[in-house]
Write an enzyme that holds these catalytic residues in place. Sequence first.
Site, mmCIF file in Angstrom:
data_model
loop_
_atom_site.group_PDB
_atom_site.id
_atom_site.type_symbol
_atom_site.label_atom_id
_atom_site.label_comp_id
_atom_site.label_asym_id
_atom_site.label_seq_id
_atom_site.Cartn_x
_atom_site.Cartn_y
_atom_site.Cartn_z
ATOM 1 N N GLN A 1 3.829 -5.613 -1.318
ATOM 2 C CA GLN A 1 4.427 -4.470 -0.614
ATOM 3 C C GLN A 1 5.842 -4.819 -0.187
ATOM 4 O OE1 GLN A 1 1.189 -2.763 2.258
ATOM 5 N NE2 GLN A 1 0.690 -4.882 1.809
ATOM 6 N N ASN A 2 6.229 -6.067 -0.402
ATOM 7 C CA ASN A 2 7.545 -6.520 0.066
ATOM 8 C C ASN A 2 8.638 -6.096 -0.898
ATOM 9 O OD1 ASN A 2 6.061 -7.657 2.060
ATOM 10 N ND2 ASN A 2 6.156 -9.741 1.263
ATOM 11 N N HIS B 1 6.355 -1.133 -3.394
ATOM 12 C CA HIS B 1 7.247 -0.346 -2.543
ATOM 13 C C HIS B 1 8.716 -0.461 -2.945
ATOM 14 C CE1 HIS B 1 3.976 -0.339 0.832
ATOM 15 N NE2 HIS B 1 3.697 0.463 -0.162
ATOM 16 N N CYS C 1 18.136 11.688 -11.401
ATOM 17 C CA CYS C 1 17.716 11.307 -12.751
ATOM 18 C C CYS C 1 16.966 9.985 -12.760
ATOM 19 C CB CYS C 1 18.914 11.256 -13.699
ATOM 20 S SG CYS C 1 20.005 9.838 -13.448
ATOM 21 N N CYS D 1 24.698 11.143 -13.795
ATOM 22 C CA CYS D 1 24.593 12.573 -13.461
ATOM 23 C C CYS D 1 25.381 12.965 -12.212
ATOM 24 C CB CYS D 1 23.128 12.978 -13.317
ATOM 25 S SG CYS D 1 22.376 12.399 -11.786
ATOM 26 N N ASN E 1 -4.150 -14.206 7.438
ATOM 27 C CA ASN E 1 -3.293 -13.487 8.388
ATOM 28 C C ASN E 1 -3.282 -14.254 9.703
ATOM 29 O OD1 ASN E 1 -2.197 -11.353 10.231
ATOM 30 N ND2 ASN E 1 -2.469 -10.063 8.442
ATOM 31 N N GLU F 1 -3.600 -12.846 12.493
ATOM 32 C CA GLU F 1 -4.531 -12.193 13.414
ATOM 33 C C GLU F 1 -5.493 -11.322 12.628
ATOM 34 O OE1 GLU F 1 -1.672 -10.056 15.751
ATOM 35 O OE2 GLU F 1 -1.352 -8.553 14.178
HETATM 36 P P1 OAD Z 1 3.283 -5.369 8.606
HETATM 37 O O1 OAD Z 1 4.535 -5.662 9.346
HETATM 38 O O2 OAD Z 1 2.584 -4.089 8.886
HETATM 39 O O3 OAD Z 1 2.228 -6.507 8.868
HETATM 40 C C1 OAD Z 1 2.561 -7.863 8.776
HETATM 41 C C2 OAD Z 1 1.294 -8.646 8.945
HETATM 42 O O4 OAD Z 1 1.586 -9.990 8.705
HETATM 43 C C3 OAD Z 1 0.658 -8.561 10.332
HETATM 44 O O5 OAD Z 1 -0.722 -8.310 10.179
HETATM 45 C C4 OAD Z 1 0.900 -9.947 10.923
HETATM 46 O O6 OAD Z 1 -0.178 -10.378 11.730
HETATM 47 C C5 OAD Z 1 0.969 -10.798 9.689
HETATM 48 N N1 OAD Z 1 1.786 -11.997 9.798
HETATM 49 C C6 OAD Z 1 2.964 -12.171 10.453
HETATM 50 N N2 OAD Z 1 3.454 -13.398 10.255
HETATM 51 C C7 OAD Z 1 2.569 -14.035 9.445
HETATM 52 C C8 OAD Z 1 2.504 -15.340 8.869
HETATM 53 N N3 OAD Z 1 3.462 -16.254 9.055
HETATM 54 N N4 OAD Z 1 1.446 -15.647 8.092
HETATM 55 C C9 OAD Z 1 0.448 -14.730 7.871
HETATM 56 N N5 OAD Z 1 0.453 -13.491 8.393
HETATM 57 C C10 OAD Z 1 1.505 -13.139 9.161
HETATM 58 O O7 OAD Z 1 3.625 -5.540 7.063
HETATM 59 P P2 OAD Z 1 2.927 -4.886 5.792
HETATM 60 O O8 OAD Z 1 1.467 -4.898 5.926
HETATM 61 O O9 OAD Z 1 3.551 -5.518 4.635
HETATM 62 O O10 OAD Z 1 6.289 0.037 3.656
HETATM 63 O O11 OAD Z 1 3.443 -3.399 5.904
HETATM 64 C C11 OAD Z 1 3.081 -2.512 4.881
HETATM 65 C C12 OAD Z 1 4.186 -1.522 4.650
HETATM 66 O O12 OAD Z 1 4.522 -0.866 5.873
HETATM 67 C C13 OAD Z 1 5.514 -2.130 4.224
HETATM 68 O O13 OAD Z 1 5.573 -2.410 2.850
HETATM 69 C C14 OAD Z 1 6.478 -1.052 4.562
HETATM 70 C C15 OAD Z 1 5.966 -0.765 5.964
HETATM 71 O O14 OAD Z 1 6.279 0.410 6.471
HETATM 72 C C16 OAD Z 1 7.207 0.986 3.530
HETATM 73 O O15 OAD Z 1 8.274 0.952 4.105
HETATM 74 C C17 OAD Z 1 6.786 2.076 2.594
#
Ligand code: OAD
Length: 254
Positions: A111-112, A129, A140, A160, A223, A225
């Site tokens: 998702q990164n 994403h 386009c 375009c 994770n 947490e």
């Molecule tokens: P989040 O910011 O929602 O969640 C990050 C997760 O990583 C949390 O559950 C933290 O506990 C965990 N975390 C933090 N540091 C860590 C570490 N060192 N090791 C392991 N875990 C750790 O990020 P995403 O789940 O990626 O999308 O968010 C999903 C999507 O929401 C993103 O791609 C973005 C955002 O809005 C869009 O913008 C469409």
Amino acid sequence: MNDRDSTGDVNRARALLREATNVTVLTGAGVSAESGVPTYRGAGGGLWGGLRVEDWATPEGYARDRPRVWTWYSDRRVQLADVRPNAAHRALAELQRRLAARGGRATIVTQNIDALHQAAGAQDVLELHGSLLRIRCEQCMRREYVGCKPLEHGPTCPDCGAAMRPDVVWFGESLPMKVWHAAVDAAAACDVFITAGTSAVVYPAAGLLDVAKGRGARTIEVNLEATPASGAVDVSLLGRAGDVLPELLDGADP
Ligand code: OAD
């Protein structure tokens, strides 16, 4: 990661990996946190100018204030020039190499938008994403690689003439279909599914775990947490991705 229970969990996860031929890994912002990239939610992440990501990372948020949203992405793009992959990215690239060497496959679905998996040597990363390193035409769909360059708001499409925007997926938008289908296929085909560093609340990405489980895959979460996925996985490993993922590989020898 040092008490007896967590050691037992790591060993269970290693055993699952040892037997796997096909592994799919879903990564989120937590995997890049140790590289210094802020997460969206949880401790230390989330707010930008008092707004949650859900309030501005939308087509409506962009329409309301294009220069402001553009600048947010542009600043992060420039910061990436100084960001390096961490031990978690390197471990996943290594997992790909080891499985490929014995005729298997590890698919990284992320998702990164920071391209750090690729920087660590991972192949064929499925970017659900989009990418900070690209912009695209609003009309386009022409895409342009811009790397970590600073970019003023307002470039137009050379084909375009329409406005270019960050090549990222916002809330309320569809995921790139080919990438999404490839991710669903990878989740459906794997023996082991790992969800790492994601809060598991943003769909459809979070639903890949259910796809994998529904097809009989064993599941592991990494994770800091507990998340909504924790109760659903076979093994939940609490700790930093940069510690836990290399630890899994050390003993798993997949
Ligand atoms: P989040 O910011 O929602 O969640 C990050 C997760 O990583 C949390 O559950 C933290 O506990 C965990 N975390 C933090 N540091 C860590 C570490 N060192 N090791 C392991 N875990 C750790 O990020 P995403 O789940 O990626 O999308 O968010 C999903 C999507 O929401 C993103 O791609 C973005 C955002 O809005 C869009 O913008 C469409």
